[in-house]
Scaffold this active site. Sequence first.
Site: not given
Length: 182
Positions: A95, A145
């Site tokens: 979100h 990552k």
Amino acid sequence: MKTLLAVAAYLFSKLNLAKAYLREAYLKNSLASLGRFAGNNPYYALGLKVVAPQNVSIGEQCSFGGDVILVGHGAITIGNYCMFAHGAKILTATHDYTVIPFNTRTICRNVTIGNNVWVGANAIIMPGITVGNNVVIGAGAVVTKDVPDGNIVAGVPARTIRHLPAECDLEKSSTIPQITLP
């Protein structure tokens, strides 16, 4: 009365098991009918959950332990020879924290998993991540990552803790090696 309760409990447990098998059969058939398998011999343990299977592509000889969750709001591409241990999760939606209320804007990002990847128990791969080939993601890691080829990552957030030996590169090896890490 105890016998009646025991029979009812037995039947209820069989019904739940039958529902689980039916759900797994439906999942296998729905993924296969969408043509999302690049190869053959996938393995699914009971409890695999796939949200939006039309966005999920699975390579050859991948295995999924129990309670693995693949949330395919964005595309999920999984290479060949990948293993997902119990409780592993791939998320593709999040979100926007700059929009109030938070639930008004969903952001979908694709996740790509290379070949020969082992995702440990309860590891989480966040939206937008690319995991290279020949990678191990430790149990409980949160991957925030991209992970380059040949790395072992662990922790929250996940970081490289070791590099895999060259013998683990399936692209350069004609046989699957048995190795011992120091």
